[in-house]
Design a protein around this motif. Structure first.
Motif, mmCIF file in Angstrom:
data_model
loop_
_atom_site.group_PDB
_atom_site.id
_atom_site.type_symbol
_atom_site.label_atom_id
_atom_site.label_comp_id
_atom_site.label_asym_id
_atom_site.label_seq_id
_atom_site.Cartn_x
_atom_site.Cartn_y
_atom_site.Cartn_z
ATOM 1 N N CYS A 125 1.025 -1.351 -0.277
ATOM 2 C CA CYS A 125 -0.014 0.310 0.063
ATOM 3 C C CYS A 125 0.889 0.769 -0.157
ATOM 4 O O CYS A 125 1.621 1.648 1.220
ATOM 5 C CB CYS A 125 -0.505 0.391 1.692
ATOM 6 N N LYS A 136 0.343 4.001 0.608
ATOM 7 C CA LYS A 136 -0.170 5.146 1.538
ATOM 8 C C LYS A 136 0.679 4.898 2.502
ATOM 9 O O LYS A 136 0.862 5.261 3.446
ATOM 10 C CB LYS A 136 -1.889 4.998 1.481
ATOM 11 N N CYS A 137 0.138 3.421 3.275
ATOM 12 C CA CYS A 137 0.832 3.126 4.959
ATOM 13 C C CYS A 137 2.531 2.707 4.542
ATOM 14 O O CYS A 137 2.872 2.373 5.291
ATOM 15 C CB CYS A 137 0.179 1.487 4.914
ATOM 16 N N CYS A 195 -7.008 -2.048 1.061
ATOM 17 C CA CYS A 195 -6.136 -1.985 2.371
ATOM 18 C C CYS A 195 -7.125 -1.770 2.533
ATOM 19 O O CYS A 195 -7.430 -0.632 3.529
ATOM 20 C CB CYS A 195 -5.411 -0.820 2.370
ATOM 21 N N LYS A 210 -6.135 -1.075 5.951
ATOM 22 C CA LYS A 210 -4.978 0.046 7.204
ATOM 23 C C LYS A 210 -6.280 1.578 7.211
ATOM 24 O O LYS A 210 -7.417 2.001 7.658
ATOM 25 C CB LYS A 210 -4.702 -0.230 7.916
ATOM 26 N N CYS A 211 -5.699 1.143 5.004
ATOM 27 C CA CYS A 211 -6.146 2.557 4.785
ATOM 28 C C CYS A 211 -7.083 2.917 4.014
ATOM 29 O O CYS A 211 -8.697 4.263 3.981
ATOM 30 C CB CYS A 211 -5.414 3.446 4.349
ATOM 31 N N SER A 268 -7.281 2.496 1.385
ATOM 32 C CA SER A 268 -7.841 2.833 -0.352
ATOM 33 C C SER A 268 -6.788 1.805 -1.366
ATOM 34 O O SER A 268 -6.458 1.081 -1.216
ATOM 35 C CB SER A 268 -6.206 4.019 -0.539
#
Ligand SMILES: [Zn+2]
Length: 127
Positions: free
Chosen positions: A82, A84-85, A116, A118-119, A121
């Motif tokens: 990811c 973003k992460c 993802c 987590k986020c 996206s």
């Protein structure tokens, strides 16, 4: 034993995906998936798990020398990356409604995308 090949089914990792290696000597490396073997459950990640092979001079390669080649990794040793992460993440999937191009215009088509956990996206390759 006969019929001992285990078919993993549709892997959630596809060619051109960005993945991070989470186990083995290449742990932490991020690379692009070059190919996926759905039968063996293995993926080849660009510039990862390289093996040096010494080649004797032959007609194709009169100099001989060392060839570097990627060795496939088991898919359970990689995670989708990811951006973003900035790390390999577990992913889920989500249905999104995408307007399908058609003459009627209003038609919508549901598409499954990997996201993802987590986020949230999208992890789909944009290339
Ligand atoms: Zn993320």
């Amino acid at each position: 034993m006969l019929n001992s090949v285990v078919v993993v089914g549709k892997l959630s990792i596809r060619k051109n995906d960005q993945v991070q290696v989470i186990a083995g000597r290449e742990k932490g490396k991020v690379g692009k998936v070059l190919s996926v073997d759905h039968v063996k459950g293995r993926v080849v990640v660009e510039k990862t798990n390289m093996m040096k092979k010494h080649v004797k001079p032959n007609q194709k390669n009169p100099q001989g020398g060392v060839i570097e080649k990627e060795i496939p990794l088991h898919y359970s040793n990689v995670l989708l990356y990811c951006t973003k992460c900035s790390k390999g993440v577990r992913h889920g999937s989500k249905m999104t409604e995408k307007a399908a191009k058609g003459k009627k215009g209003a038609e919508k088509k549901a598409t499954k995308v990997r996201v993802c956990k987590k986020c949230d996206s999208s992890l789909e390759a944009t290339a």
